[in-house]
Motif scaffolding. Sequence first.
Motif, mmCIF file in Angstrom:
data_model
loop_
_atom_site.group_PDB
_atom_site.id
_atom_site.type_symbol
_atom_site.label_atom_id
_atom_site.label_comp_id
_atom_site.label_asym_id
_atom_site.label_seq_id
_atom_site.Cartn_x
_atom_site.Cartn_y
_atom_site.Cartn_z
ATOM 1 N N MET A 187 0.834 -1.198 0.000
ATOM 2 C CA MET A 187 0.000 0.000 0.000
ATOM 3 C C MET A 187 0.873 1.255 0.000
ATOM 4 O O MET A 187 0.634 2.193 -0.763
ATOM 5 C CB MET A 187 -0.910 -0.046 1.236
ATOM 6 C CG MET A 187 -1.780 1.145 1.462
ATOM 7 S SD MET A 187 -0.954 2.444 2.402
ATOM 8 C CE MET A 187 -0.931 1.682 4.056
ATOM 9 N N LEU B 207 1.196 8.619 -6.207
ATOM 10 C CA LEU B 207 1.295 10.056 -5.955
ATOM 11 C C LEU B 207 2.248 10.715 -6.947
ATOM 12 O O LEU B 207 1.962 11.808 -7.454
ATOM 13 C CB LEU B 207 1.782 10.311 -4.524
ATOM 14 C CG LEU B 207 0.791 10.018 -3.402
ATOM 15 C CD1 LEU B 207 1.453 10.223 -2.045
ATOM 16 C CD2 LEU B 207 -0.438 10.908 -3.516
ATOM 17 N N GLU C 90 -8.993 10.048 0.958
ATOM 18 C CA GLU C 90 -7.562 10.331 1.089
ATOM 19 C C GLU C 90 -7.281 11.803 0.817
ATOM 20 O O GLU C 90 -6.480 12.426 1.516
ATOM 21 C CB GLU C 90 -6.777 9.441 0.119
ATOM 22 C CG GLU C 90 -5.278 9.592 0.262
ATOM 23 C CD GLU C 90 -4.528 8.714 -0.733
ATOM 24 O OE1 GLU C 90 -4.875 7.526 -0.882
ATOM 25 O OE2 GLU C 90 -3.584 9.225 -1.368
ATOM 26 N N ARG D 42 0.506 14.580 1.675
ATOM 27 C CA ARG D 42 -0.118 13.606 0.782
ATOM 28 C C ARG D 42 0.398 12.199 1.047
ATOM 29 O O ARG D 42 -0.356 11.220 0.989
ATOM 30 C CB ARG D 42 0.127 13.995 -0.680
ATOM 31 C CG ARG D 42 -0.905 14.986 -1.193
ATOM 32 C CD ARG D 42 -0.607 15.425 -2.603
ATOM 33 N NE ARG D 42 0.519 16.368 -2.643
ATOM 34 C CZ ARG D 42 1.191 16.678 -3.748
ATOM 35 N NH1 ARG D 42 0.880 16.099 -4.894
ATOM 36 N NH2 ARG D 42 2.180 17.557 -3.702
ATOM 37 N N VAL D 43 1.684 12.088 1.356
ATOM 38 C CA VAL D 43 2.230 10.765 1.688
ATOM 39 C C VAL D 43 1.606 10.263 2.989
ATOM 40 O O VAL D 43 1.203 9.095 3.089
ATOM 41 C CB VAL D 43 3.773 10.812 1.806
ATOM 42 C CG1 VAL D 43 4.305 9.492 2.345
ATOM 43 C CG2 VAL D 43 4.408 11.128 0.461
ATOM 44 N N MET E 6 -1.903 9.188 2.377
ATOM 45 C CA MET E 6 -1.885 7.929 1.649
ATOM 46 C C MET E 6 -1.670 6.771 2.609
ATOM 47 O O MET E 6 -2.364 5.754 2.548
ATOM 48 C CB MET E 6 -0.782 8.003 0.583
ATOM 49 C CG MET E 6 -0.563 6.753 -0.224
ATOM 50 S SD MET E 6 0.584 5.602 0.572
ATOM 51 C CE MET E 6 2.142 6.479 0.344
ATOM 52 N N GLN E 7 -0.727 6.929 3.531
ATOM 53 C CA GLN E 7 -0.433 5.852 4.483
ATOM 54 C C GLN E 7 -1.591 5.618 5.447
ATOM 55 O O GLN E 7 -2.007 4.480 5.676
ATOM 56 C CB GLN E 7 0.830 6.200 5.281
ATOM 57 C CG GLN E 7 2.091 6.214 4.449
ATOM 58 C CD GLN E 7 3.289 6.727 5.241
ATOM 59 O OE1 GLN E 7 3.371 7.907 5.582
ATOM 60 N NE2 GLN E 7 4.218 5.845 5.542
ATOM 61 N N GLY F 231 -4.691 4.582 3.599
ATOM 62 C CA GLY F 231 -4.445 3.235 3.084
ATOM 63 C C GLY F 231 -4.668 2.162 4.131
ATOM 64 O O GLY F 231 -5.272 1.120 3.846
ATOM 65 N N VAL F 232 -4.197 2.422 5.342
ATOM 66 C CA VAL F 232 -4.405 1.444 6.418
ATOM 67 C C VAL F 232 -5.895 1.293 6.707
ATOM 68 O O VAL F 232 -6.402 0.173 6.868
ATOM 69 C CB VAL F 232 -3.641 1.860 7.688
ATOM 70 C CG1 VAL F 232 -4.197 1.151 8.911
ATOM 71 C CG2 VAL F 232 -2.160 1.530 7.540
ATOM 72 N N ARG G 298 -8.278 1.726 4.664
ATOM 73 C CA ARG G 298 -8.847 0.976 3.546
ATOM 74 C C ARG G 298 -8.564 -0.518 3.693
ATOM 75 O O ARG G 298 -9.454 -1.352 3.525
ATOM 76 C CB ARG G 298 -8.281 1.485 2.225
ATOM 77 C CG ARG G 298 -8.623 0.619 1.037
ATOM 78 C CD ARG G 298 -8.240 1.268 -0.274
ATOM 79 N NE ARG G 298 -6.846 1.664 -0.366
ATOM 80 C CZ ARG G 298 -5.842 0.836 -0.673
ATOM 81 N NH1 ARG G 298 -6.089 -0.446 -0.878
ATOM 82 N NH2 ARG G 298 -4.615 1.289 -0.754
ATOM 83 N N LEU G 299 -7.335 -0.876 4.018
ATOM 84 C CA LEU G 299 -6.981 -2.288 4.170
ATOM 85 C C LEU G 299 -7.823 -2.938 5.267
ATOM 86 O O LEU G 299 -8.280 -4.079 5.114
ATOM 87 C CB LEU G 299 -5.493 -2.435 4.505
ATOM 88 C CG LEU G 299 -4.511 -2.149 3.366
ATOM 89 C CD1 LEU G 299 -3.073 -2.221 3.882
ATOM 90 C CD2 LEU G 299 -4.714 -3.134 2.226
ATOM 91 N N ALA H 139 -0.957 -2.866 11.988
ATOM 92 C CA ALA H 139 -0.839 -1.941 10.860
ATOM 93 C C ALA H 139 -0.401 -0.552 11.323
ATOM 94 O O ALA H 139 0.520 0.044 10.753
ATOM 95 C CB ALA H 139 -2.153 -1.854 10.101
ATOM 96 N N LEU I 3 3.162 -0.360 12.290
ATOM 97 C CA LEU I 3 4.085 -0.291 11.153
ATOM 98 C C LEU I 3 4.277 1.153 10.682
ATOM 99 O O LEU I 3 5.317 1.502 10.139
ATOM 100 C CB LEU I 3 3.571 -1.151 10.000
ATOM 101 C CG LEU I 3 3.636 -2.666 10.225
ATOM 102 C CD1 LEU I 3 2.859 -3.407 9.153
ATOM 103 C CD2 LEU I 3 5.081 -3.123 10.235
ATOM 104 N N LEU I 4 3.260 1.983 10.875
ATOM 105 C CA LEU I 4 3.374 3.382 10.457
ATOM 106 C C LEU I 4 4.005 4.249 11.536
ATOM 107 O O LEU I 4 4.451 5.368 11.268
ATOM 108 C CB LEU I 4 1.991 3.944 10.105
ATOM 109 C CG LEU I 4 1.219 3.262 8.981
ATOM 110 C CD1 LEU I 4 -0.008 4.094 8.636
ATOM 111 C CD2 LEU I 4 2.087 3.067 7.753
ATOM 112 N N ALA J 236 7.346 6.090 10.993
ATOM 113 C CA ALA J 236 7.306 7.171 10.005
ATOM 114 C C ALA J 236 6.395 8.317 10.449
ATOM 115 O O ALA J 236 6.666 9.483 10.145
ATOM 116 C CB ALA J 236 6.820 6.623 8.662
#
Lengths: 214, 214
Positions: free
Chosen positions: A163, A171, B138, B159-160, B163-164, B167-168, B170-171, B200, B203-204, B207
């Motif tokens: 993902m 992007l 998003e 935006r990144v 997205m992260q 995205g999580v 969404r998953l 999940a 994991l983020l 960052a």
Amino acid sequence: MAAVTERPAGLRERKKQQTREHISHQATRLFLERGFDNVTIAEVAAAAQVAKMTVTNYFPRKEDLALDLQEAYVQGPAVTVRERGPGESALSALHDSLLASVAAHDPVIGFSGPAFARMVAGSPALTGRLREFHDERERALARALAEETGTTAADIRPRVAAMQLGGVLRLLFEETQRRTLDGHPDEEIARAVTVQAGEAFALLEPALGGYAVR
Amino acid sequence: MAAVTERPAGLRERKKQQTREHISHQATRLFLERGFDNVTIAEVAAAAQVAKMTVTNYFPRKEDLALDLQEAYVQGPAVTVRERGPGESALSALHDSLLASVAAHDPVIGFSGPAFARMVAGSPALTGRLREFHDERERALARALAEETGTTAADIRPRVAAMQLGGVLRLLFEETQRRTLDGHPDEEIARAVTVQAGEAFALLEPALGGYAVR
DNA sequence: GACAAACTTAGGTCGAGTCTAAACTTATGT
DNA sequence: ACATAAGTTTAGACTCGACCTAAGTTTGTC
């Protein structure tokens, strides 16, 4: 053992390929001239001098007439990950591959020219189809990562990684398209996107730098 | 200063609301019974005893007849981020909010029941529309993060992050739907997804743990 | 050269989405 | 209360993408 991939390349195969390309070419020409939604399949068929049904035989959905980058787009990142060298992480393999594509002004990552970019941006059907491609691409990448790290199918780790990696590629694709729409030349866009790619991948580094190192 | 949000709530407004809900209700019933693609707009109109045109007036796209969670789905995470308390990161606010929704078996995050899940999974049009929702979501989240961190519009950082984070979410939505399709009871799904959410978001953490802390 | 297989064609059907003009309903001003 | 304006619903027609079928044409094979 016979070479299964070898093609006889008979007359019929060649004619089909020719017809396919001829239809696609006429369609692209019309779409760029008048916009995707202002051209009917019947007009494409007339321009290519075939029956409507032949057009839909080759291209089941109208969107596929304009977007024939599907295979490269969807499978690209998964292939890059599978073919990377030893000691390299999936992250750095995708970063390197992207930088090369940017330098080459590869249409598959968004360098499609202003007319094409306008055509896509101006059509909900095409942007929707592009979203499907992104989706398939992320799934293909997730499979590549999952089969490599050998975790169970239920494990969410490779999906989170796919993902993020697929997301960054998306992007940057959108960024390239946006700048193209704004009328900037490819050279300048390539420089800017190279910088942004560096920033974006750096942001993933703490989470993914040590993941999927071969 | 007059309350601008206050509604006179005239007869006309009430009737419209009623009609809208009646159509939506009849449509949902038919879709769940026979599948989204096996029900025509004409049939929905007949069941609701209105003209076809009235149905499409209220619901410009057929998919909107089945998916009326749009507003909550799209704006949810952006609102959560905007309304989080001081000292809290966007990451932890979204994690907390998600855990609460999971515990409450909120339909908006995927607890929609097996029939609904089958309907969505069985229809390309609906899954496509859902993809659009994810996309808008998003972008809404990216706006919320960008306006807060006060960076320039061209900055790719928010935006990144969107997205992260998106995205999580969404998953985890997909995971909830998948388990629902597999016939598991909500209680069990809630337990499993709570665990996966922990993994999940962890994991983020490297960052994003220090990003967008209020 | 005859036959089978693959491909193309014309013509039709279905359903979503759009448009228009007319009928109807609610709101507003006198 | 009435007239009129504004908003909503309606029937009907139309376009287009997608799908289907049966007949016709081309290519490959024996």
